[in-house]
Design a protein around this motif. Structure first.
Motif, PDB file in Angstrom:
ATOM      1  N   UNK A 123       0.952  -1.162   0.024  1.00 59.90           N
ATOM      2  CA  UNK A 123       0.194  -0.458   0.002  1.00 59.90           C
ATOM      3  C   UNK A 123       0.741   1.186   0.239  1.00 59.90           C
ATOM      4  N   UNK A 124       0.135   2.119  -0.903  1.00 54.46           N
ATOM      5  CA  UNK A 124       0.854   3.701  -0.453  1.00 54.46           C
ATOM      6  C   UNK A 124       0.075   4.564  -0.405  1.00 54.46           C
ATOM      7  N   UNK A 125      -0.273   5.626  -0.443  1.00 54.73           N
ATOM      8  CA  UNK A 125      -0.831   6.640  -1.022  1.00 54.73           C
ATOM      9  C   UNK A 125      -0.943   7.291  -1.980  1.00 54.73           C
ATOM     10  N   UNK A 126      -2.119   6.894  -2.338  1.00 55.06           N
ATOM     11  CA  UNK A 126      -2.106   7.487  -4.546  1.00 55.06           C
ATOM     12  C   UNK A 126      -1.353   6.411  -4.463  1.00 55.06           C
ATOM     13  N   UNK A 127      -1.913   5.224  -4.265  1.00 48.75           N
ATOM     14  CA  UNK A 127      -0.775   3.633  -5.198  1.00 48.75           C
ATOM     15  C   UNK A 127      -1.009   4.468  -7.142  1.00 48.75           C
ATOM     16  N   UNK A 128      -0.966   4.813  -8.100  1.00 49.54           N
ATOM     17  CA  UNK A 128      -0.698   5.237  -8.960  1.00 49.54           C
ATOM     18  C   UNK A 128      -1.204   3.962  -9.505  1.00 49.54           C
ATOM     19  N   UNK A 129      -1.524   4.037 -11.039  1.00 50.50           N
ATOM     20  CA  UNK A 129      -1.578   3.151 -12.061  1.00 50.50           C
ATOM     21  C   UNK A 129      -0.649   1.788 -12.614  1.00 50.50           C
ATOM     22  N   UNK A 130      -1.480   1.490 -12.936  1.00 54.34           N
ATOM     23  CA  UNK A 130      -1.235  -0.383 -13.171  1.00 54.34           C
ATOM     24  C   UNK A 130      -0.563   0.041 -14.962  1.00 54.34           C
ATOM     25  N   UNK A 131       1.189  -0.042 -14.628  1.00 57.84           N
ATOM     26  CA  UNK A 131       2.424   0.465 -16.278  1.00 57.84           C
ATOM     27  C   UNK A 131       3.161  -0.914 -16.285  1.00 57.84           C
ATOM     28  N   UNK A 132       3.208  -0.581 -18.004  1.00 59.14           N
ATOM     29  CA  UNK A 132       4.715  -1.227 -17.696  1.00 59.14           C
ATOM     30  C   UNK A 132       4.190  -3.286 -17.780  1.00 59.14           C
ATOM     31  N   UNK A 133       5.960  -3.099 -17.776  1.00 58.35           N
ATOM     32  CA  UNK A 133       5.347  -4.947 -17.949  1.00 58.35           C
ATOM     33  C   UNK A 133       4.012  -6.037 -17.101  1.00 58.35           C
ATOM     34  N   UNK A 134       3.847  -5.407 -16.131  1.00 53.10           N
ATOM     35  CA  UNK A 134       2.775  -5.403 -14.661  1.00 53.10           C
ATOM     36  C   UNK A 134       1.742  -5.732 -16.018  1.00 53.10           C
ATOM     37  N   UNK A 135       1.541  -4.895 -16.253  1.00 58.55           N
ATOM     38  CA  UNK A 135       0.554  -4.172 -17.716  1.00 58.55           C
ATOM     39  C   UNK A 135       0.036  -5.145 -18.818  1.00 58.55           C
ATOM     40  N   UNK A 136       0.981  -5.775 -19.742  1.00 64.22           N
ATOM     41  CA  UNK A 136       1.338  -6.220 -20.087  1.00 64.22           C
ATOM     42  C   UNK A 136       1.104  -7.929 -19.695  1.00 64.22           C
ATOM     43  N   UNK A 137       1.538  -8.629 -18.243  1.00 58.43           N
ATOM     44  CA  UNK A 137       1.587  -9.793 -18.508  1.00 58.43           C
ATOM     45  C   UNK A 137       0.029 -10.172 -17.449  1.00 58.43           C
ATOM     46  N   UNK A 141      -3.174 -12.372 -19.125  1.00 61.29           N
ATOM     47  CA  UNK A 141      -3.674 -13.709 -18.149  1.00 61.29           C
ATOM     48  C   UNK A 141      -5.100 -13.618 -17.926  1.00 61.29           C
ATOM     49  N   UNK A 142      -5.284 -11.716 -17.680  1.00 64.30           N
ATOM     50  CA  UNK A 142      -7.029 -11.431 -17.693  1.00 64.30           C
ATOM     51  C   UNK A 142      -8.147 -10.961 -18.361  1.00 64.30           C
ATOM     52  N   UNK A 143      -7.068 -10.554 -19.649  1.00 58.59           N
ATOM     53  CA  UNK A 143      -7.812  -9.456 -20.672  1.00 58.59           C
ATOM     54  C   UNK A 143      -7.335  -7.985 -20.917  1.00 58.59           C
ATOM     55  N   UNK A 175      -1.814 -15.185 -11.430  1.00 54.52           N
ATOM     56  CA  UNK A 175      -2.838 -16.135 -11.215  1.00 54.52           C
ATOM     57  C   UNK A 175      -4.113 -15.336  -9.184  1.00 54.52           C
ATOM     58  N   UNK A 176      -4.724 -15.482  -9.262  1.00 56.37           N
ATOM     59  CA  UNK A 176      -5.738 -14.292  -8.304  1.00 56.37           C
ATOM     60  C   UNK A 176      -6.082 -16.246  -7.167  1.00 56.37           C
ATOM     61  N   UNK A 177      -6.018 -16.444  -6.345  1.00 53.61           N
ATOM     62  CA  UNK A 177      -5.944 -17.071  -4.989  1.00 53.61           C
ATOM     63  C   UNK A 177      -6.448 -16.267  -4.168  1.00 53.61           C
ATOM     64  N   UNK A 178      -7.016 -16.731  -3.299  1.00 59.27           N
ATOM     65  CA  UNK A 178      -7.156 -16.840  -1.824  1.00 59.27           C
ATOM     66  C   UNK A 178      -7.080 -17.471  -0.880  1.00 59.27           C
ATOM     67  N   UNK A 179      -6.422 -17.094   0.285  1.00 60.58           N
ATOM     68  CA  UNK A 179      -6.408 -18.026   1.328  1.00 60.58           C
ATOM     69  C   UNK A 179      -7.514 -17.605   2.960  1.00 60.58           C
TER      70      UNK A 179
END
Ligand code: MN
Length: 236
Positions: A123-137, A141-143, A175-179
């Protein structure tokens, strides 16, 4: 974020310094290892208690970080005392104790200490947006980013009772998982990339029963996507 939350304290090393060369010789032969202790460390917050407002109040942070998380750290260290896990990392202890009845208390508290340290780092204040390689991946995976957020939210809502929702790497696949309760992806050979705590103590003061609103606000306003991205890179 550090790879794990353990400090190895070389008390014996300090003592040996008094003996100069003799001490050095002993250290070189590896005797220092016998002085290793394992302790779970309360990771400092890298933002202020009130920095996550209005999405998480400082009242929630004081209880969640200062009481719940700190409590798991204290208990983990109490239960670890003399338990034969000296010199092990938190990750190693989690793997060694998972699913073993005789180690339930150690597993629960070490895993909860790990999970909370990771959650607060995500977490952080104003976490920002999903970008770069993370966005591509994520898109691969999820469309789309939006679909990923919807699926994460759905998973968080469907976790019955206390637990955690995670974005993990299963090998190279996101993947998204819950525990449930204290359980953690570390115990299942998965690499945590991002998490939201969905125990009621994480949101009840601010949201009462509205878990979905809490998770949605974390995803849209507080998730530190740069940190999440760094979890992909360091996995390689
Ligand atoms: Mn919690």
């Amino acid at each position: 974020m550090k790879k794990h939350y353990i400090k190895r304290r070389h008390h014996l090393h300090k003592g040996l310094c008094l003996f100069g060369l003799m001490g050095l010789a002993l250290l070189l032969t590896g005797c220092g290892k016998t002085g290793e202790k394992t302790s779970i460390v309360l990771e400092p917050l890298h933002y202020k208690m009130d920095a996550l407002k209005p999405y998480i109040s400082d009242q929630t942070m004081r209880v969640h970080y200062g009481k719940h998380y700190a409590g798991y750290v204290d208990k983990a260290n109490q239960f670890l005392k003399g338990g034969g896990f000296e010199g092990k990392t938190a990750d190693e202890i989690i793997v060694l104790t998972a699913g073993k009845k005789e180690y339930t208390a150690i597993f629960n508290n070490v895993a909860q200490a790990w999970n909370h340290a990771f959650f607060f780092t995500c977490l952080k204040p104003d976490g920002g947006t999903v970008g770069g390689e993370l966005a591509d991946r994520i898109i691969k995976s999820f469309g789309s980013i939006e679909t990923f957020k919807q699926e994460f939210l759905k998973a968080a809502n469907s976790r019955f009772g206390s637990g955690w929702t995670w974005l993990v790497l299963d090998g190279e696949e996101l993947k998204i998982v819950t525990t449930a309760n204290a359980d953690t992806p570390i115990a299942h050979g998965l690499r945590p990339v991002f998490t939201v705590d969905v125990w009621e103590h994480a949101y009840y003061l601010d949201y009462q029963n509205r878990r979905a609103d809490f998770v949605e606000n974390v995803l849209n306003h507080l998730a530190d996507w740069d940190f999440v991205s760094s979890r992909l890179t360091s996995a390689k």
